[in-house]
Motif scaffolding. Structure first.
Motif, PDB file in Angstrom:
ATOM      1  N   PRO A   1     -11.896   0.529  -9.645  1.00  0.00           N
ATOM      2  CA  PRO A   1     -10.754   1.132  -8.946  1.00  0.00           C
ATOM      3  C   PRO A   1     -10.152   0.245  -7.857  1.00  0.00           C
ATOM      4  O   PRO A   1     -10.824  -0.603  -7.270  1.00  0.00           O
ATOM      5  N   ILE A   2      -8.882   0.485  -7.616  1.00  0.00           N
ATOM      6  CA  ILE A   2      -8.170  -0.116  -6.487  1.00  0.00           C
ATOM      7  C   ILE A   2      -8.507   0.668  -5.225  1.00  0.00           C
ATOM      8  O   ILE A   2      -8.730   0.091  -4.168  1.00  0.00           O
ATOM      9  N   ALA A   3      -8.534   2.004  -5.366  1.00  0.00           N
ATOM     10  CA  ALA A   3      -8.766   2.867  -4.203  1.00  0.00           C
ATOM     11  C   ALA A   3      -9.331   4.212  -4.630  1.00  0.00           C
ATOM     12  O   ALA A   3      -9.119   4.659  -5.763  1.00  0.00           O
ATOM     13  N   HIS A   4     -10.032   4.850  -3.694  1.00  0.00           N
ATOM     14  CA  HIS A   4     -10.504   6.226  -3.852  1.00  0.00           C
ATOM     15  C   HIS A   4      -9.716   7.128  -2.920  1.00  0.00           C
ATOM     16  O   HIS A   4      -9.394   6.733  -1.796  1.00  0.00           O
ATOM     17  N   LEU A   5      -9.459   8.337  -3.369  1.00  0.00           N
ATOM     18  CA  LEU A   5      -8.695   9.320  -2.611  1.00  0.00           C
ATOM     19  C   LEU A   5      -9.554  10.529  -2.281  1.00  0.00           C
ATOM     20  O   LEU A   5     -10.328  10.995  -3.123  1.00  0.00           O
ATOM     21  N   ALA A   6      -9.409  11.030  -1.057  1.00  0.00           N
ATOM     22  CA  ALA A   6      -9.952  12.333  -0.667  1.00  0.00           C
ATOM     23  C   ALA A   6      -8.861  13.006   0.159  1.00  0.00           C
ATOM     24  O   ALA A   6      -8.266  12.371   1.034  1.00  0.00           O
ATOM     25  N   GLY A   7      -8.575  14.252  -0.148  1.00  0.00           N
ATOM     26  CA  GLY A   7      -7.507  14.914   0.585  1.00  0.00           C
ATOM     27  C   GLY A   7      -7.628  16.419   0.605  1.00  0.00           C
ATOM     28  O   GLY A   7      -8.384  17.006  -0.182  1.00  0.00           O
ATOM     29  N   THR A   8      -6.875  17.017   1.521  1.00  0.00           N
ATOM     30  CA  THR A   8      -6.765  18.465   1.602  1.00  0.00           C
ATOM     31  C   THR A   8      -5.296  18.832   1.752  1.00  0.00           C
ATOM     32  O   THR A   8      -4.520  18.106   2.381  1.00  0.00           O
ATOM     33  N   TYR A   9      -4.939  19.961   1.167  1.00  0.00           N
ATOM     34  CA  TYR A   9      -3.568  20.470   1.204  1.00  0.00           C
ATOM     35  C   TYR A   9      -3.585  21.907   1.698  1.00  0.00           C
ATOM     36  O   TYR A   9      -4.413  22.704   1.248  1.00  0.00           O
ATOM     37  N   MET A  10      -2.671  22.230   2.616  1.00  0.00           N
ATOM     38  CA  MET A  10      -2.507  23.598   3.078  1.00  0.00           C
ATOM     39  C   MET A  10      -1.575  24.314   2.121  1.00  0.00           C
ATOM     40  O   MET A  10      -0.473  23.836   1.838  1.00  0.00           O
TER      41      MET A  10
ATOM     42  N   HIS B   1      -6.246   2.949 -10.176  1.00  0.00           N
ATOM     43  CA  HIS B   1      -6.752   1.762 -10.870  1.00  0.00           C
ATOM     44  C   HIS B   1      -5.595   1.084 -11.601  1.00  0.00           C
ATOM     45  O   HIS B   1      -4.501   1.638 -11.699  1.00  0.00           O
ATOM     46  N   ASP B   2      -5.838  -0.085 -12.108  1.00  0.00           N
ATOM     47  CA  ASP B   2      -4.796  -0.798 -12.836  1.00  0.00           C
ATOM     48  C   ASP B   2      -5.242  -1.144 -14.256  1.00  0.00           C
ATOM     49  O   ASP B   2      -4.976  -2.211 -14.768  1.00  0.00           O
ATOM     50  N   GLY B   3      -5.903  -0.201 -14.883  1.00  0.00           N
ATOM     51  CA  GLY B   3      -6.305  -0.372 -16.281  1.00  0.00           C
ATOM     52  C   GLY B   3      -7.745  -0.041 -16.572  1.00  0.00           C
ATOM     53  O   GLY B   3      -8.096   0.266 -17.699  1.00  0.00           O
TER      54      GLY B   3
ATOM     55  N   LEU C   1     -10.337  -0.613  -2.140  1.00  0.00           N
ATOM     56  CA  LEU C   1     -11.482  -1.416  -2.537  1.00  0.00           C
ATOM     57  C   LEU C   1     -11.076  -2.837  -2.909  1.00  0.00           C
ATOM     58  O   LEU C   1     -11.881  -3.766  -2.779  1.00  0.00           O
ATOM     59  N   ARG C   2      -9.837  -2.984  -3.360  1.00  0.00           N
ATOM     60  CA  ARG C   2      -9.332  -4.299  -3.747  1.00  0.00           C
ATOM     61  C   ARG C   2      -7.820  -4.192  -3.947  1.00  0.00           C
ATOM     62  O   ARG C   2      -7.287  -3.093  -4.086  1.00  0.00           O
TER      63      ARG C   2
ATOM     64  N   SER D   1       0.815  -1.220   0.000  1.00  0.00           N
ATOM     65  CA  SER D   1       0.000   0.000   0.000  1.00  0.00           C
ATOM     66  C   SER D   1       0.848   1.270   0.000  1.00  0.00           C
ATOM     67  O   SER D   1       0.436   2.287  -0.553  1.00  0.00           O
ATOM     68  N   GLY D   2       2.039   1.235   0.597  1.00  0.00           N
ATOM     69  CA  GLY D   2       2.884   2.427   0.701  1.00  0.00           C
ATOM     70  C   GLY D   2       3.187   3.095  -0.631  1.00  0.00           C
ATOM     71  O   GLY D   2       3.006   4.312  -0.773  1.00  0.00           O
TER      72      GLY D   2
END
Length: 142
Positions: free
Chosen positions: A127-136, A120-122, A90-91, A55-56
């Motif tokens: 999807p493999i994963a979903h992202l949600a983020g915030t940046y200062m 995702h991988d194609g 998700l997987r 995952s890293g």
């Protein structure tokens, strides 16, 4: 605002760091989004018997592509810090396949950027994963 930040040029000038160590490469970008690829590498697997990527490296891919999406939207490179980064897996990724990370900076305030994305991988619909983020945003865009 015309695009002034070019991820391709920025990456070409990179001399080291985790972007180079992981072999991240630019795939595409637009006015508020960016897409990078992480090539499959056996050195990045979590379990040698399964061959599934750890995952890293995927977290690093997504944090990097999200940060680049902020710079593209701002039109320039500027100092920023990841405030919050959530990756919902998700997987597992498919063995031998590159992982594509795409992130969109969908809102900017005076000091905070909001991003969302997918790994995702194609097939982005699987999807493999979903992202949600915030940046200062720490500095003025240059």
């Amino acid at each position: 605002m015309p695009e002034r930040f070019d991820p391709v040029t920025f990456l070409a000038s990179a001399k080291g760091g985790h972007i180079m160590a992981l072999g991240l490469r630019h795939v595409a970008h637009g006015a508020d989004w960016c897409e990078f690829a992480l090539a499959y590498d056996r050195r990045l697997v979590s379990d040698a018997t399964s061959g599934i990527l750890a995952s890293g490296p995927i977290v690093s891919l997504m944090d990097t592509v999200a940060g680049f999406a902020v710079w593209v939207r701002r039109g320039a490179f500027a100092r920023q810090a990841t405030l919050d980064l959530r990756l919902d897996y998700l997987r597992p990724s498919r063995v031998g396949q590159p992982v594509i990370g795409r992130a969109e900076c969908y809102r900017l305030t005076r000091r905070v950027a909001f991003v969302r994305g997918v790994a995702h991988d194609g097939d982005a619909a699987d999807p493999i994963a979903h992202l949600a983020g915030t940046y200062m945003l720490l500095g003025d865009a240059q």
